[in-house]
Design a protein around this motif. Structure first.
Motif: not given
Length: 82
Positions: A3-14
């Protein structure tokens, strides 16, 4: 950890605010619908990617695909007729 990896990816996309997590189980369509307060018809539990005419279910990571997909549009993949 996933979930942290998913959150980091989505954070990168805003788009991190679009991730929802729940205390109760959402393991089935019915449980997920109940947790969200929607009908089961509004829940998609499996995603597939169509690459060069071959479907890859969401249980596979993108690294197993022969080519990295360029997602240009969203569409439903329908099962082939028998």
């Amino acid at each position: 950890m996933a979930i942290e990896k998913v959150k980091a990816y989505f954070e990168h996309l805003g788009e991190a605010a679009r991730i929802l997590t729940f205390e109760e189980s959402t393991a089935t369509v019915e449980l997920a619908a109940e947790a969200l307060g929607v009908s089961p018809g509004h829940i998609a539990k499996t995603l597939s990617f169509l690459v060069d005419g071959k479907a890859f279910p969401s249980t596979l990571t993108l690294r197993f695909m022969p080519t990295k997909p360029s997602i240009q549009r969203r569409a439903m993949i329908t099962a082939p007729s028998a």
